[in-house]
Design a protein around this motif. Structure first.
Motif, PDB file in Angstrom:
ATOM      1  N   CYS A  34       0.846  -1.187   0.000  1.00 58.83           N
ATOM      2  CA  CYS A  34       0.000   0.000   0.000  1.00 58.83           C
ATOM      3  C   CYS A  34       0.879   1.233   0.000  1.00 58.83           C
ATOM      4  O   CYS A  34       0.872   2.057   0.906  1.00 58.83           O
ATOM      5  N   ALA A  99      -5.948  -0.229   0.019  1.00 61.26           N
ATOM      6  CA  ALA A  99      -6.753   0.990  -0.144  1.00 61.26           C
ATOM      7  C   ALA A  99      -6.266   1.883  -1.292  1.00 61.26           C
ATOM      8  O   ALA A  99      -7.089   2.374  -2.072  1.00 61.26           O
ATOM      9  N   ARG A 102      -7.546   0.628  -4.541  1.00 60.78           N
ATOM     10  CA  ARG A 102      -8.948   0.989  -4.783  1.00 60.78           C
ATOM     11  C   ARG A 102      -9.055   2.429  -5.245  1.00 60.78           C
ATOM     12  O   ARG A 102      -9.866   2.757  -6.119  1.00 60.78           O
TER      13      ARG A 102
END
Length: 207
Positions: A34, A99, A102
């Motif tokens: 991430c 995240a 996304r």
């Protein structure tokens, strides 16, 4: 008592010392998962140019070809990136659990559609999803129509990129190959459509 603690410490270290190289390398990717874009690298003698937005590029004469990047996609088909030679290929490393992945998904989908007629192909590399279900749901949720290789253990990430090249060192990472299958640009952070076009458009314009 001190001897006992030292003995336990050595025992705790021993299993980690014999981890396979792939697992160890995947662990390094985990540390950068991430991605915040802070991890840089490549090494070797390749001349990388880093733009202010964290995108690294390689001059045409300095680029290296990727190694074999092939396998089963999330929909169960076989895909070999080498078969896309002649196209500009955008490789995006992602996980359904991530995240920033996304956050960038809709931008990737938009640019993939906008540039398809210009000879640009998108391929995802899905990693660290222990089963396909969440990854397939991710693609459905974000309208992803381009294929993604399923690479839960990170083997393609470790073996697919030559030493001294711009390689994926964070999740998400985006690597763009020129029409000769050589690594031309890399970003180690989530991208919007503008930043992604800044990576792709110069390659579209190349002769």
């Amino acid at each position: 008592m001190n001897f006992g603690r030292a003995h336990r410490s050595r025992s705790n270290r021993r299993p980690r010392a014999v981890l396979p190289a792939v697992v160890a390398s995947a662990a390094m990717l985990t540390l950068a998962a991430c991605g915040d874009g802070a991890t840089s690298g490549g090494g070797g003698d390749t001349n990388f140019v880093t733009n202010t937005g964290g995108v690294q590029t390689v001059a045409k004469g300095e680029r290296k070809a990727v190694n074999k990047i092939a396998g089963e996609t999330l929909d169960g088909k076989q895909l070999d990136v080498a078969d896309l030679k002649g196209k500009i290929v955008v490789l995006n490393v992602w996980g359904s659990w991530c995240a920033p992945c996304r956050a960038e998904a809709s931008h990737l989908v938009k640019v993939a559609k906008d540039t398809e007629a210009q000879g640009v192909a998108f391929v995802g590399i899905n990693t660290r999803d222990t089963n396909k279900g969440p990854a397939i749901a991710f693609e459905k949720d974000y309208g992803v129509t381009y294929p993604s290789l399923y690479d839960p253990a990170g083997k393609l990430l470790v073996n697919g990129f030559p030493k001294g090249s711009l390689n994926p060192q964070a999740i998400p990472s985006t690597i763009v190959l020129d029409r000769d299958g050589k690594i031309a640009a890399r970003a180690l952070t989530a991208l919007d459509d503008k930043k992604l076009r800044e990576m792709v458009d110069p390659l579209i314009a190349e002769k």
